[in-house]
Design an enzyme around this catalytic site. Structure first.
Site, short mmCIF file in Angstrom:
data_model
loop_
_atom_site.label_atom_id
_atom_site.label_comp_id
_atom_site.label_asym_id
_atom_site.label_seq_id
_atom_site.Cartn_x
_atom_site.Cartn_y
_atom_site.Cartn_z
N ARG A 160 0.97 -1.32 0.03
CA ARG A 160 -0.07 -0.01 -0.05
C ARG A 160 0.94 1.17 -0.03
O ARG A 160 0.42 2.20 0.35
CB ARG A 160 -1.11 0.05 1.25
CG ARG A 160 -1.93 -1.03 0.98
CD ARG A 160 -3.02 -0.97 2.25
NE ARG A 160 -2.40 -1.29 3.57
CZ ARG A 160 -2.64 -2.29 4.40
NH1 ARG A 160 -3.04 -3.46 3.95
NH2 ARG A 160 -1.89 -2.50 5.53
N ARG A 161 1.95 1.11 -0.41
CA ARG A 161 2.88 2.32 -0.31
C ARG A 161 3.71 2.51 -1.45
O ARG A 161 4.82 3.08 -1.81
CB ARG A 161 4.16 2.02 0.73
CG ARG A 161 3.66 1.87 2.06
CD ARG A 161 5.00 1.11 2.94
NE ARG A 161 4.37 1.09 4.31
CZ ARG A 161 4.80 0.39 5.47
NH1 ARG A 161 6.25 0.45 5.33
NH2 ARG A 161 4.44 0.10 6.53
N CYS A 180 0.79 20.48 -9.12
CA CYS A 180 -0.67 20.47 -9.35
C CYS A 180 -1.15 19.07 -9.05
O CYS A 180 -1.70 18.67 -8.10
CB CYS A 180 -1.11 21.26 -10.42
SG CYS A 180 -1.06 23.13 -10.49
N ARG A 201 -4.17 18.70 -6.42
CA ARG A 201 -4.66 19.91 -5.64
C ARG A 201 -5.20 20.90 -6.09
O ARG A 201 -5.93 21.36 -5.58
CB ARG A 201 -3.45 20.31 -4.68
CG ARG A 201 -2.28 20.91 -5.54
CD ARG A 201 -1.42 21.51 -5.02
NE ARG A 201 -0.64 22.52 -5.56
CZ ARG A 201 -0.78 23.93 -6.11
NH1 ARG A 201 -1.91 24.33 -5.82
NH2 ARG A 201 -0.03 24.18 -7.06
N SER A 202 -4.72 21.15 -7.33
CA SER A 202 -5.49 22.35 -8.11
C SER A 202 -5.38 21.83 -9.62
O SER A 202 -4.55 21.65 -10.18
CB SER A 202 -4.26 23.56 -8.11
OG SER A 202 -4.68 24.84 -8.95
N ASP A 204 -6.96 23.31 -13.33
CA ASP A 204 -7.75 23.95 -14.66
C ASP A 204 -8.26 23.00 -15.53
O ASP A 204 -7.91 22.52 -16.20
CB ASP A 204 -6.48 24.93 -15.22
CG ASP A 204 -7.17 25.50 -16.66
OD1 ASP A 204 -8.06 25.34 -16.77
OD2 ASP A 204 -6.11 26.06 -17.06
N TYR A 244 -11.37 29.14 -15.11
CA TYR A 244 -11.00 30.39 -15.03
C TYR A 244 -12.00 31.18 -15.72
O TYR A 244 -12.72 30.74 -16.85
CB TYR A 244 -9.60 30.55 -15.86
CG TYR A 244 -8.57 30.16 -14.91
CD1 TYR A 244 -8.10 31.27 -14.08
CD2 TYR A 244 -7.70 29.12 -15.21
CE1 TYR A 244 -6.98 30.82 -13.20
CE2 TYR A 244 -6.78 28.70 -14.43
CZ TYR A 244 -6.30 29.60 -13.41
OH TYR A 244 -5.25 29.29 -12.69
N ALA A 298 -3.55 31.04 -17.72
CA ALA A 298 -3.30 31.94 -16.60
C ALA A 298 -2.11 31.91 -16.02
O ALA A 298 -1.90 30.46 -15.38
CB ALA A 298 -4.62 32.09 -15.65
#
Length: 299
Positions: A160-161, A180, A201-202, A204, A244, A298
């Site tokens: 599991r690693r 990201c 995490r982020s 577009d 955006y 952006a």
């Protein structure tokens, strides 16, 4: 008949258009955002999630993934392959530092032709490839996370690693852009199917996600081939998923389009290691998307 898997993406886009939280973001452009999303794509039948509701230039995404795997952090090798998706950040940095209103083609030309200029202005800092292949530990040693995952898949596939990530806290300030798509975790199902989960995490959603799906699919296929497994599921998870504000018209156009059959991708040879893949090793067939949709990055 099962619903086309691309609707997961289009439904997420529609949700953000209708209910997204309007936010001012780092770039100043502004976004409509939602928090938390998951899409699942089954690669076991040979199809890959190269979106069809607009043309995705899949070779650029695969070339970017191959560049990550080299551990390289300078845009020069990308420019040699006609990949310009990372130029915006060093170009912006150069313009701000020098006050010179240089055009993108001229900046790229100088990166390609001038070794010293490329060394100074083409480097992005310790971004993805550096962390994946040459993570610098507090002990002063470098760690190759990708090689470790591949070795574990061969010797202990129920672990599991089996993951690698790019969020190296002390080095974040030196990066042109913090990662990201930051966590890649592998999992074997039924003894022979390799699955990959990507946490981003982020995201577009208009410009970034289509590339991330292709890069993830290519990585899954390469690692599966190197470790003797069949490709299984690509699972994509997003944290802050956004459109955006200068992409809203494009998104509204895209959600009206009906998805077409996903294309197939196959590897034409088995290279000696994960380090030896080239763009010519990838063949995509049956890709007949709707027209491309232009949107600005952006920075």
């Amino acid at each position: 008949m099962p619903r086309h898997p691309e609707y997961q993406y289009l439904d997420l886009m529609s949700h953000i258009l209708e209910k997204g939280d309007r936010r001012i973001d780092r770039t100043g452009v502004g976004t409509l955002s939602t928090f938390g999303a998951m899409l699942r794509f089954d690669l076991s039948d040979g199809t890959v999630p190269i979106l069809t509701s607009k043309r995705v230039y899949w070779k650029l995404a695969v070339k970017e993934m191959l560049w990550f795997l080299t551990g390289e952090t300078n845009i020069r090798p990308l420019l040699r392959e006609n990949v310009r998706i990372w130029t915006d950040w060093p170009l912006d940095k150069y313009r701000k530092a020098t006050g010179e209103d240089i055009s993108q083609p001229e900046f790229e030309k100088r990166i390609l032709e001038d070794d010293e200029f490329a060394l100074k202005w083409g480097d992005l800092g310790p971004v993805y490839g550096k962390q994946w292949r040459r993570w610098l530990g507090a002990d002063g040693k470098e760690y190759d996370q990708v090689a470790t995952v591949i070795e574990t898949l061969k010797t202990n596939p129920s672990s599991r690693r089996m993951l690698f990530h790019g969020w190296n806290v002390p080095e974040l300030p030196e990066m042109a852009l913090p990662p990201c798509h930051m966590v890649y975790q592998f999992h074997v199902t039924g003894g022979n199917r390799l699955n990959l989960l990507i946490f981003q995490r982020s995201c577009d959603l208009e410009l970034g996600a289509p590339f991330n799906f292709v890069g993830g699919a290519a990585l899954l296929m390469m690692v599966a081939q190197q470790t003797g497994f069949d490709p299984g599921e690509l699972i994509w998870m997003g944290g802050d998923v956004h459109l955006y504000l200068n992409h809203l018209e494009q998104a509204r156009e895209q959600v009206t389009r009906e998805p077409r059959l996903f294309p197939r991708m196959r590897l034409l040879r088995k290279p000696a290691s994960i380090d030896d893949y080239r763009i010519d090793d990838f063949e995509v067939t049956g890709y007949e998307p709707h027209a491309a949709i232009k949107a600005d990055v952006a920075v």
